[in-house]
Design a protein around this motif. Structure first.
Motif, mmCIF file in Angstrom:
data_model
loop_
_atom_site.group_PDB
_atom_site.id
_atom_site.type_symbol
_atom_site.label_atom_id
_atom_site.label_comp_id
_atom_site.label_asym_id
_atom_site.label_seq_id
_atom_site.Cartn_x
_atom_site.Cartn_y
_atom_site.Cartn_z
ATOM 1 N N MET A 1 5.686 7.391 5.093
ATOM 2 C CA MET A 1 4.300 7.859 5.168
ATOM 3 C C MET A 1 4.099 8.842 6.320
ATOM 4 O O MET A 1 3.049 9.474 6.432
ATOM 5 N N ILE A 2 5.127 8.984 7.155
ATOM 6 C CA ILE A 2 5.033 9.926 8.264
ATOM 7 C C ILE A 2 4.875 11.360 7.759
ATOM 8 O O ILE A 2 4.430 12.245 8.480
ATOM 9 N N VAL A 3 5.229 11.594 6.479
ATOM 10 C CA VAL A 3 5.069 12.932 5.903
ATOM 11 C C VAL A 3 3.895 12.971 4.922
ATOM 12 O O VAL A 3 3.825 13.842 4.067
ATOM 13 N N ALA A 4 2.963 12.037 5.049
ATOM 14 C CA ALA A 4 1.805 11.983 4.148
ATOM 15 C C ALA A 4 0.993 13.280 4.218
ATOM 16 O O ALA A 4 0.941 13.955 5.253
ATOM 17 N N ASP A 5 0.355 13.613 3.110
ATOM 18 C CA ASP A 5 -0.455 14.829 2.994
ATOM 19 C C ASP A 5 -1.707 14.705 3.851
ATOM 20 O O ASP A 5 -2.541 13.822 3.642
ATOM 21 N N GLU A 6 -1.849 15.591 4.817
ATOM 22 C CA GLU A 6 -2.988 15.530 5.736
ATOM 23 C C GLU A 6 -4.315 15.916 5.072
ATOM 24 O O GLU A 6 -5.387 15.587 5.583
ATOM 25 N N ARG A 7 -4.258 16.607 3.951
ATOM 26 C CA ARG A 7 -5.482 17.106 3.322
ATOM 27 C C ARG A 7 -6.410 15.997 2.860
ATOM 28 O O ARG A 7 -7.603 16.233 2.667
ATOM 29 N N VAL A 8 -5.873 14.789 2.680
ATOM 30 C CA VAL A 8 -6.702 13.679 2.220
ATOM 31 C C VAL A 8 -7.213 12.840 3.388
ATOM 32 O O VAL A 8 -7.900 11.840 3.174
ATOM 33 N N MET A 9 -6.911 13.252 4.619
ATOM 34 C CA MET A 9 -7.304 12.474 5.797
ATOM 35 C C MET A 9 -8.594 13.005 6.415
ATOM 36 O O MET A 9 -8.983 14.153 6.216
ATOM 37 N N SER A 10 -9.229 12.155 7.217
ATOM 38 C CA SER A 10 -10.376 12.575 8.008
ATOM 39 C C SER A 10 -9.880 13.476 9.133
ATOM 40 O O SER A 10 -8.673 13.572 9.379
ATOM 41 N N ASP A 11 -10.784 14.129 9.837
ATOM 42 C CA ASP A 11 -10.376 14.992 10.947
ATOM 43 C C ASP A 11 -9.623 14.197 12.013
ATOM 44 O O ASP A 11 -8.634 14.670 12.578
ATOM 45 N N ALA A 12 -10.105 12.987 12.293
ATOM 46 C CA ALA A 12 -9.437 12.152 13.297
ATOM 47 C C ALA A 12 -8.050 11.748 12.812
ATOM 48 O O ALA A 12 -7.087 11.729 13.578
ATOM 49 N N GLY A 13 -7.951 11.433 11.519
ATOM 50 C CA GLY A 13 -6.661 11.065 10.945
ATOM 51 C C GLY A 13 -5.687 12.222 10.979
ATOM 52 O O GLY A 13 -4.493 12.048 11.275
ATOM 53 N N LYS A 14 -6.167 13.422 10.654
ATOM 54 C CA LYS A 14 -5.321 14.615 10.696
ATOM 55 C C LYS A 14 -4.771 14.833 12.097
ATOM 56 O O LYS A 14 -3.592 15.174 12.273
ATOM 57 N N ALA B 1 0.825 -1.213 0.000
ATOM 58 C CA ALA B 1 0.000 0.000 0.000
ATOM 59 C C ALA B 1 0.858 1.262 0.000
ATOM 60 O O ALA B 1 0.601 2.202 -0.761
ATOM 61 N N SER B 2 1.897 1.300 0.826
ATOM 62 C CA SER B 2 2.730 2.502 0.912
ATOM 63 C C SER B 2 3.471 2.755 -0.393
ATOM 64 O O SER B 2 3.678 3.906 -0.780
ATOM 65 N N SER B 3 3.864 1.688 -1.069
ATOM 66 C CA SER B 3 4.516 1.847 -2.366
ATOM 67 C C SER B 3 3.556 2.496 -3.363
ATOM 68 O O SER B 3 3.938 3.389 -4.123
ATOM 69 N N MET B 4 2.297 2.071 -3.334
ATOM 70 C CA MET B 4 1.284 2.670 -4.211
ATOM 71 C C MET B 4 0.990 4.109 -3.808
ATOM 72 O O MET B 4 0.849 4.986 -4.666
ATOM 73 N N PHE B 5 0.891 4.362 -2.505
ATOM 74 C CA PHE B 5 0.634 5.722 -2.030
ATOM 75 C C PHE B 5 1.724 6.662 -2.512
ATOM 76 O O PHE B 5 1.453 7.793 -2.923
ATOM 77 N N ARG B 6 2.965 6.188 -2.465
ATOM 78 C CA ARG B 6 4.103 7.040 -2.813
ATOM 79 C C ARG B 6 4.192 7.254 -4.317
ATOM 80 O O ARG B 6 4.541 8.346 -4.773
ATOM 81 N N GLU B 7 3.859 6.226 -5.100
ATOM 82 C CA GLU B 7 3.970 6.334 -6.552
ATOM 83 C C GLU B 7 2.762 7.025 -7.190
ATOM 84 O O GLU B 7 2.918 7.855 -8.081
ATOM 85 N N ARG B 8 1.559 6.671 -6.721
ATOM 86 C CA ARG B 8 0.334 7.195 -7.341
ATOM 87 C C ARG B 8 -0.279 8.367 -6.576
ATOM 88 O O ARG B 8 -1.002 9.172 -7.153
ATOM 89 N N GLY B 9 -0.029 8.392 -5.263
ATOM 90 C CA GLY B 9 -0.713 9.334 -4.396
ATOM 91 C C GLY B 9 -1.784 8.591 -3.611
ATOM 92 O O GLY B 9 -2.427 7.670 -4.138
ATOM 93 N N TYR B 10 -1.946 8.970 -2.364
ATOM 94 C CA TYR B 10 -2.917 8.298 -1.484
ATOM 95 C C TYR B 10 -4.327 8.368 -2.044
ATOM 96 O O TYR B 10 -5.053 7.374 -2.076
ATOM 97 N N ASP B 11 -4.721 9.563 -2.493
ATOM 98 C CA ASP B 11 -6.091 9.751 -2.952
ATOM 99 C C ASP B 11 -6.378 9.053 -4.278
ATOM 100 O O ASP B 11 -7.535 8.844 -4.630
ATOM 101 N N ARG B 12 -5.332 8.667 -5.010
ATOM 102 C CA ARG B 12 -5.530 7.977 -6.286
ATOM 103 C C ARG B 12 -5.301 6.467 -6.167
ATOM 104 O O ARG B 12 -5.216 5.761 -7.168
ATOM 105 N N THR B 13 -5.196 5.998 -4.943
ATOM 106 C CA THR B 13 -5.049 4.564 -4.686
ATOM 107 C C THR B 13 -6.265 4.082 -3.910
ATOM 108 O O THR B 13 -6.619 4.655 -2.883
ATOM 109 N N SER B 14 -6.923 3.060 -4.406
ATOM 110 C CA SER B 14 -8.118 2.525 -3.750
ATOM 111 C C SER B 14 -7.790 1.204 -3.055
ATOM 112 O O SER B 14 -6.741 0.591 -3.305
ATOM 113 N N LEU B 15 -8.699 0.767 -2.189
ATOM 114 C CA LEU B 15 -8.533 -0.536 -1.557
ATOM 115 C C LEU B 15 -8.558 -1.646 -2.601
ATOM 116 O O LEU B 15 -7.888 -2.670 -2.446
ATOM 117 N N ASP B 16 -9.320 -1.443 -3.665
ATOM 118 C CA ASP B 16 -9.337 -2.424 -4.754
ATOM 119 C C ASP B 16 -7.953 -2.540 -5.385
ATOM 120 O O ASP B 16 -7.509 -3.638 -5.730
#
Length: 218
Positions: A129-142, A43-58
């Motif tokens: 992922m410790i520097v992941a973009d907070e804008r794509v997170m929920s309030d609790a995640g942020k 998952a982290s490899s996909m998050f880093r290459e594609r972006g978190y918001d462009r990676t789905s659970l599928d």
């Protein structure tokens, strides 16, 4: 005789496989071969290459060759995967620091240790992922993500202030220096793949030279 023949015919009829049984399931990883660490790595490899918001659970499930419901056995959501990566990164960073740190060292050297450990951390997909973009997170995640970043920033600020106090560093505002250091090092996660092949120690040596030669006393 006819009755016996019927019984024989019924007994010889092939058993019909239920949908989803082992005989009809799609090929994939062996049972038990997928755990949290494997999921986070893919998952982290996909998050880093594609972006978190462009990676789905599928996408993650497909990358693991498992079904989407299988992911839910380990994680409740995509954000849970991300937050677990962040938590793992912070814990391992603290371990790296603890292995090398010494409160008797001057502030300048303790800043050096922080930068070297942080550069090493960001070379790993999961830990970065410790520097992941907070804008794509929920309030609790942020809130959780910001707490880890706040602790990292506090640690670096303390080291900078120690350096100013013991005379090994000279600057006007520790906050600006801290923001500058994190801004420079965090950008590593956006480097092209070829740049990521550079040895972490080479990267940290260059960063330390730029930072400490700029704020260190001659």
């Amino acid at each position: 005789m006819a009755e016996a023949s019927k019984k024989t015919g019924a007994a010889s009829t092939p058993t019909q496989k239920r949908p989803g049984s082992a005989a009809t399931a799609r090929p994939g990883r062996k049972r038990g071969s997928v755990n949290k660490e494997v999921i986070m790595a893919v998952a982290s490899s996909m998050f880093r290459e594609r972006g978190y918001d462009r990676t789905s659970l599928d996408d993650i499930a497909a990358g693991l060759s498992i079904t989407k419901p299988s992911l839910y056995y380990h994680f409740a959501s995509k954000e849970d995967i991300l937050l677990e990566c962040i938590a793992r990164g912070y814990i391992l960073f603290q371990q790296k620091i603890a292995d090398r740190d010494d409160i008797r060292l001057p502030g300048r050297e303790r800043v050096r240790i922080f930068i070297e450990c942080y550069v090493d951390l960001l070379q790993d997909n999961v830990l970065s992922m410790i520097v992941a973009d907070e804008r794509v997170m929920s309030d609790a995640g942020k809130a959780k993500s910001r707490n880890y970043k706040r602790m990292l920033n506090r640690d670096l600020l303390d080291r900078l202030e120690l350096g100013r106090k013991d005379g090994s560093l000279a600057f006007d505002d520790a906050r600006i220096i801290s923001f500058g250091i994190f801004g420079m090092v965090n950008w590593m996660t956006h480097w092209q793949s070829a740049a990521l092949l550079i040895e972490p120690r080479t990267v940290s040596d260059q960063f330390v030279a730029m930072i400490l030669d700029g704020i260190g006393k001659p």
